[in-house]
Scaffold this active site. Structure first.
Site, PDB file in Angstrom:
ATOM      1  N   LEU A  91     -18.900 -10.533  35.455  1.00  0.00           N
ATOM      2  CA  LEU A  91     -18.842 -11.880  35.999  1.00  0.00           C
ATOM      3  C   LEU A  91     -20.137 -12.080  36.769  1.00  0.00           C
ATOM      4  O   LEU A  91     -20.532 -11.211  37.556  1.00  0.00           O
ATOM      5  CB  LEU A  91     -17.627 -12.035  36.924  1.00  0.00           C
ATOM      6  CG  LEU A  91     -17.305 -13.450  37.421  1.00  0.00           C
ATOM      7  CD1 LEU A  91     -16.989 -14.370  36.251  1.00  0.00           C
ATOM      8  CD2 LEU A  91     -16.116 -13.418  38.388  1.00  0.00           C
ATOM      9  N   ASP A  92     -20.799 -13.202  36.541  1.00  0.00           N
ATOM     10  CA  ASP A  92     -22.094 -13.446  37.167  1.00  0.00           C
ATOM     11  C   ASP A  92     -22.029 -13.284  38.683  1.00  0.00           C
ATOM     12  O   ASP A  92     -21.013 -13.597  39.312  1.00  0.00           O
ATOM     13  CB  ASP A  92     -22.577 -14.870  36.858  1.00  0.00           C
ATOM     14  CG  ASP A  92     -22.808 -15.097  35.382  1.00  0.00           C
ATOM     15  OD1 ASP A  92     -22.923 -14.103  34.644  1.00  0.00           O
ATOM     16  OD2 ASP A  92     -22.862 -16.271  34.967  1.00  0.00           O
ATOM     17  N   ARG A  93     -23.107 -12.814  39.255  1.00  0.00           N
ATOM     18  CA  ARG A  93     -23.170 -12.621  40.703  1.00  0.00           C
ATOM     19  C   ARG A  93     -22.851 -13.906  41.453  1.00  0.00           C
ATOM     20  O   ARG A  93     -22.185 -13.896  42.497  1.00  0.00           O
ATOM     21  CB  ARG A  93     -24.559 -12.123  41.094  1.00  0.00           C
ATOM     22  CG  ARG A  93     -24.747 -11.890  42.585  1.00  0.00           C
ATOM     23  CD  ARG A  93     -26.124 -11.326  42.879  1.00  0.00           C
ATOM     24  NE  ARG A  93     -26.293 -11.032  44.293  1.00  0.00           N
ATOM     25  CZ  ARG A  93     -27.353 -10.430  44.822  1.00  0.00           C
ATOM     26  NH1 ARG A  93     -28.345 -10.052  44.031  1.00  0.00           N
ATOM     27  NH2 ARG A  93     -27.432 -10.194  46.110  1.00  0.00           N
TER      28      ARG A  93
END
Length: 229
Positions: A91-93
């Site tokens: 999951l993107d930062r």
């Protein structure tokens, strides 16, 4: 020595003996190591794996410069180093939402297989710039990304005229890099607060993209489970 064991940050457990002539690389980033990571929240402990709410600003896994600002490391510390941790999806930062962390190689393999076979339904709540139509309208974005097939389905939930933004539920059938962010930007409706993609969509609240639920048949209990925020 594997990559994670070389990472700086909180103390790590070493389990590899160095041989004569071995080459060691040390990577140091003072700014990264000085950061205080946001804390994830445990949603459910399923023994073989755990379910977490990853906050925005926390990486899924570390880099060669450090791993204390990662979900994996924070999970390891939460369980007081008594359980191994394995990443099975990302999951993107900048995003926040539900993530799974496996606690054995067997669990990692089984959960990874479910993701690869598209047997885990992932739902996202996304706020995008502009109007995508009236509530309950459904659509599909099937534009290729990096020369590969990419499919994002969505359903309109609401439209805020004052903010000029639409909230949608999004479901991805493929797992391309930044797929949701890139797809909505490509059709002229970038994700609100996205620091990388889009124009006219910047804000001070952060990126409006949340992984809201994971639904799948548990490979251990063999029952349908759903974790939702």
């Amino acid at each position: 020595m594997d990559k994670e064991k070389r990472q700086a940050g909180a103390p790590q457990k070493g389990d590899t003996l160095l041989q004569t002539g071995a080459h060691i690389e040390l990577h140091y980033d003072e700014d990264l190591l000085s950061l205080v990571p946001p804390k994830p929240t445990l949603i459910s402990d399923q023994v073989h794996y755990s379910v977490w709410l990853k906050p925005s600003g926390l990486m899924a896994q570390g880099t060669m410069f450090g791993d204390h600002c990662s979900l994996l490391r924070q999970t390891e510390l939460f369980f007081q180093m008594k359980r191994p941790v394995f990443l099975v999806h990302r999951l993107d930062r900048e995003s926040h939402g539900i993530m799974l962390v496996a606690h054995s190689k067997e669990a990692a393999a089984k959960l990874s297989e479910l993701f690869q076979k598209k047997e885990i339904i992932k739902e996202y709540r996304v706020e995008v710039l502009g109007s995508l139509g009236e509530p309950e309208k459904k659509g599909t974005i099937d534009l290729k990304l990096d020369g590969k097939t990419a499919i994002t389905d969505y359903e309109v939930l609401s439209h805020d005229v004052q903010k000029n933004a639409t909230t949608v539920s999004a479901f991805i059938k493929t797992g391309r890099l930044h797929q949701i962010r890139r797809h909505f930007d490509m059709i002229g409706h970038p994700v609100m607060g996205d620091p990388k993609y889009g124009k006219g969509n910047k804000n001070r609240e952060g990126m409006k993209l949340t992984a809201t639920s994971l639904k799948f048949r548990c490979p251990f209990s063999h029952r349908e489970v759903e974790f939702r925020i």
